[in-house]
Design an enzyme around this catalytic site. Sequence first.
Site, PDB file in Angstrom:
ATOM      1  N   SER A  50       1.096  -1.295   0.087  1.00 11.01           N
ATOM      2  CA  SER A  50      -0.258  -0.261   0.075  1.00 11.01           C
ATOM      3  C   SER A  50       0.937   1.319   0.015  1.00 11.01           C
ATOM      4  O   SER A  50       1.993   1.065   0.001  1.00 11.01           O
ATOM      5  CB  SER A  50      -0.606  -0.036   1.231  1.00 11.01           C
ATOM      6  OG  SER A  50      -0.413   0.068   2.078  1.00 11.01           O
ATOM      7  N   ASP A  83      -0.895  -1.911  -4.162  1.00 12.46           N
ATOM      8  CA  ASP A  83      -2.465  -1.560  -3.721  1.00 12.46           C
ATOM      9  C   ASP A  83      -2.996  -0.337  -3.437  1.00 12.46           C
ATOM     10  O   ASP A  83      -2.125   0.373  -3.174  1.00 12.46           O
ATOM     11  CB  ASP A  83      -1.747  -2.278  -2.516  1.00 12.46           C
ATOM     12  CG  ASP A  83      -3.540  -2.873  -1.945  1.00 12.46           C
ATOM     13  OD1 ASP A  83      -4.068  -2.950  -2.618  1.00 12.46           O
ATOM     14  OD2 ASP A  83      -3.261  -2.853  -0.279  1.00 12.46           O
ATOM     15  N   GLU A 142     -11.117   0.374 -10.235  1.00 16.28           N
ATOM     16  CA  GLU A 142     -12.558  -0.192  -8.775  1.00 16.28           C
ATOM     17  C   GLU A 142     -12.610   0.318  -8.867  1.00 16.28           C
ATOM     18  O   GLU A 142     -13.222   1.120  -9.178  1.00 16.28           O
ATOM     19  CB  GLU A 142     -11.541   0.381  -7.329  1.00 16.28           C
ATOM     20  CG  GLU A 142     -12.547  -0.362  -6.571  1.00 16.28           C
ATOM     21  CD  GLU A 142     -12.330  -0.041  -4.891  1.00 16.28           C
ATOM     22  OE1 GLU A 142     -11.221  -0.543  -4.885  1.00 16.28           O
ATOM     23  OE2 GLU A 142     -13.415  -0.449  -4.308  1.00 16.28           O
ATOM     24  N   SER A 226      -9.936 -10.925   3.952  1.00 19.65           N
ATOM     25  CA  SER A 226     -10.149 -11.415   5.425  1.00 19.65           C
ATOM     26  C   SER A 226     -11.171 -11.917   5.088  1.00 19.65           C
ATOM     27  O   SER A 226     -12.300 -12.133   5.589  1.00 19.65           O
ATOM     28  CB  SER A 226      -9.231 -10.580   6.128  1.00 19.65           C
ATOM     29  OG  SER A 226      -7.894 -10.596   5.899  1.00 19.65           O
TER      30      SER A 226
HETATM   31  P1  13P Z   1      -8.395  -7.469   4.424  1.00 22.36           P
HETATM   32  O1  13P Z   1      -8.148  -6.043   5.408  1.00 22.36           O
HETATM   33  O2  13P Z   1     -10.022  -8.086   4.246  1.00 22.36           O
HETATM   34  O3  13P Z   1      -7.781  -7.902   5.112  1.00 22.36           O
HETATM   35  O4  13P Z   1      -8.294  -6.762   3.055  1.00 22.36           O
HETATM   36  C1  13P Z   1      -7.293  -6.387   2.492  1.00 22.36           C
HETATM   37  C2  13P Z   1      -7.361  -5.517   0.917  1.00 22.36           C
HETATM   38  O5  13P Z   1      -7.817  -5.523   0.708  1.00 22.36           O
HETATM   39  C3  13P Z   1      -6.080  -4.935   0.747  1.00 22.36           C
HETATM   40  O6  13P Z   1      -5.914  -4.216  -0.359  1.00 22.36           O
HETATM   41  O1  G3H Z   2      -5.828  -1.662   1.354  1.00 21.11           O
HETATM   42  C1  G3H Z   2      -5.835  -2.083   3.040  1.00 21.11           C
HETATM   43  C2  G3H Z   2      -5.107  -2.575   2.848  1.00 21.11           C
HETATM   44  O2  G3H Z   2      -4.782  -3.841   4.434  1.00 21.11           O
HETATM   45  C3  G3H Z   2      -3.198  -2.400   2.978  1.00 21.11           C
HETATM   46  O3  G3H Z   2      -3.861  -1.630   4.682  1.00 21.11           O
HETATM   47  O4  G3H Z   2      -3.364   1.127   4.079  1.00 21.11           O
HETATM   48  O5  G3H Z   2      -2.793  -0.108   6.268  1.00 21.11           O
HETATM   49  O6  G3H Z   2      -1.495  -0.527   4.491  1.00 21.11           O
HETATM   50  P1  G3H Z   2      -2.514   0.151   4.801  1.00 21.11           P
HETATM   51 ZN    ZN Z   3      -8.135  -3.026  -0.573  1.00 22.72          ZN
END
Ligand code: 13P
Ligand code: G3H
Ligand code: ZN
Length: 349
Positions: A50, A83, A142, A226
């Site tokens: 991310s 991400d 998205e 998750s």
């Molecule tokens: P979770 O929080 O369900 O693990 O999702 C992670 C996610 O979508 C990262 O982009």
């Molecule tokens: O998009 C969500 C993922 O769990 C990444 O989370 O932005 O806290 O690293 P983060």
């Molecule tokens: Zn996500």
Amino acid sequence: MPLVSMRQLLDEAAKGGYGVGAFNVNDMEQIQAIMMAAKQTKSPVIVQASRGARAFAEDLYLFKLIQAAAELNPDIPIAMHQDHGNSFETCRSAIALGYTSVMMDGSLKEDGKTPSTFDENVDVTRRVVDYAHERGVTVEGEIGVLGGVEDGHGAGGSGLEHITDPDQAVEFAERTGVDALAIAIGTSHGAYKFNKKPDGSVLKMDVLIAIHKRLPYTHLVMHGSSSVPKELQDIVNKYGGSLKPTWGVPVEEIQLGIRNGVRKVNVDTDNRLAITGAIRKVFAETPEKFDPRDYMKPAREAMAKVVSERMTEFGQAGHAGDYTPIPISKMAEDYKSGKLDTRPSVAAH
Ligand code: 13P
Ligand code: G3H
Ligand code: ZN
């Protein structure tokens, strides 16, 4: 093996009828946990960072660690993915580092909080697709907005406010040419997704199935996937944590998704829970310990166990050696020639 195109990983997954977990990383131990699991299960893998992860690990540390993972595991195809990119610039800088895939999450404005308009989303995503495909890099877009907020990213809410409209998904795929499409079906990021085991009133698998029927050539992505297993919640709580009762996305729903076009499955929270539970256990049971290896090793093992379970459940296990990686420069040529065009009006012919 050099880093592999995510598009190739997903095309192969579509051929084989399986899904590929995309696991978030912030540090060396998480990368090692994923590679331990990938090696053990012989899985191709998507590693993703991310914006928060890139900032935490200062970009270059993280990218060099991924390169080390690729060098140490020549038999495992690894795609490195940005991400939730919030802007053209975030995606451009990931590509400059060497990421083989980017997500342009134009469902939110650049602030990562405010839902954008459909046209704004199309415009920024199209720009990223043009730029990335010229360089052989995969793009995930998205449409619709997920619930929850992680590290300041997200619109909040339950996840039911902005469910993806299948007509808009088709128009979005046509106007952007994305390789993969994240859709909103009621999931949210983080541990608190549902207050009981989800049914069709809150987890809209019917919407996913409808979208796949209309977009059979676009790989679908499930975010917020998750499962938040009770066993992991219990370990965290047993050793001093205070998680409230909660439900995630049952694995059988993800498997239903995989039978209906889902090729990328995003998982972060389950790994966070596994790591935290393992560290809390060491702290609670052996408070005299202070060598980070004493708790990072069990933490890494706990995450590897979760990842390896997901790899088996998603069906990617055993597929690492199925194909020869296509160089990114060849992917660029194939995008240019139109061979990889996924737009519904073109792909069907
Ligand atoms: P979770 O929080 O369900 O693990 O999702 C992670 C996610 O979508 C990262 O982009
Ligand atoms: O998009 C969500 C993922 O769990 C990444 O989370 O932005 O806290 O690293 P983060
Ligand atoms: Zn996500």
